[in-house]
Design an enzyme around this catalytic site. Structure first.
Site, short mmCIF file in Angstrom:
data_model
loop_
_atom_site.label_atom_id
_atom_site.label_comp_id
_atom_site.label_asym_id
_atom_site.label_seq_id
_atom_site.Cartn_x
_atom_site.Cartn_y
_atom_site.Cartn_z
N SER A 1 58.61 -25.09 28.14
CA SER A 1 58.81 -24.63 29.51
C SER A 1 57.77 -23.59 29.87
CB SER A 1 60.20 -24.01 29.66
OG SER A 1 60.36 -23.35 30.91
N TYR B 1 67.05 -18.52 27.40
CA TYR B 1 66.41 -19.81 27.66
C TYR B 1 64.93 -19.74 27.27
CZ TYR B 1 64.10 -23.49 30.34
OH TYR B 1 63.31 -24.55 30.71
#
Length: 270
Positions: free
Chosen positions: A141, A154
């Site tokens: 990500s 995350y």
């Protein structure tokens, strides 16, 4: 890597980018084993694909190591072999600071995003190494490139995926397995709703409207980038102007990148 006629395992195949990767691979003549925790999502992927026996759907919780290990025999039984593994599945955390984030939320994000990848890699890598050419693609990500307040766990999980994938690349040089790590920026998907992590004061419809208004990349286009990158054997695939810009800034001026994102996130955290 030639796509046509190959067999790919795709996690997160029941929605978002994962579904689009499944559909894109099928359009190019491959066989796909789509994996997701949502049977409803897999059913919809199968309906959209209309690919007959070239697509098999497998409802599996990636945090369950035994279930993932059992998946190997299911896939090999249906398709005979595996030429590629694409780990697309992922969830985000609630939009809160670490101080307010329950341990359970941290554990869930790490279990899905990091341990899910470990489970599938450990399960399918021996089969990939048996092929004359193979691919291993892990989706990290933009949040692994610089910290995002309210998404610390995350980001940590995706940074772990980044380094794991880069280490796999180093370990697998000289083997038939090409390794690629993917860094998507803002993608128009339902990841927040699917993760049960909608930002405060936002529901699914308002989130969709905000995504449409923002400069996001569509899931379809993101999937196309991933498939092209895999076909080329790319080391890295960075998707979207936001991800490419942050990639450069985080290396040239990491503190500035951190402060810039923190300023942008302030309104969501209150």
């Amino acid at each position: 890597m030639q796509i046509t006629g190959k067999v790919f395992v795709v996690t997160g195949g029941g929605n978002g980018i994962g579904r689009e990767v499944v559909l894109g691979l099928l359009r190019q003549g491959s066989r796909v084993a789509a994996v997701d925790v949502s049977q409803e999502g897999l059913d919809e992927t199968a309906r959209l694909a209309a690919a007959g026996e070239r697509l098999t759907c497998h409802r599996v919780d990636l945090t369950d190591r035994a279930a993932v290990e059992a998946l190997r025999d299911e896939v090999l039984g249906a398709h005979g072999h595996v030429d590629g593994l694409l780990n697309v599945a992922g969830i985000i955390q609630p939009f809160v600071r670490v101080n307010d984030l329950p341990y359970e939320a941290v554990e869930k994000v790490m279990a899905v995003n990091f341990w899910g990848v470990v489970h599938t890699v450990k399960t399918f890598l021996p089969a990939l190494l048996e092929r004359p050419e193979a691919a291993l693609v892990n989706v990290s990500s933009m949040g692994a490139l610089a910290p995002v307040p309210g998404q610390a766990a995350y980001g940590a999980s995706k940074a772990a995926v980044k380094l794991l994938t880069e280490a796999l690349y180093a370990e697998l040089r000289g083997t038939p397995v090409a390794v690629t790590v993917v860094f998507p920026g803002a993608i128009a998907t339902n990841i927040a709703a699917n993760s049960g992590a909608m930002p405060p004061g936002m529901d699914a419809s308002s989130a969709s409207s905000r995504a449409a208004a923002a400069k996001t990349t569509s899931a379809h286009d993101a999937a196309a980038h991933i498939i092209r990158g895999m076909a080329k054997g790319a080391y890295r695939v960075t998707i979207g102007k936001d991800a490419r810009g942050l990639d450069r800034l985080s290396r040239l001026a990491p503190r500035r990148a951190t402060e810039l994102i923190a300023d942008k996130m302030r309104s969501l955290l209150g």
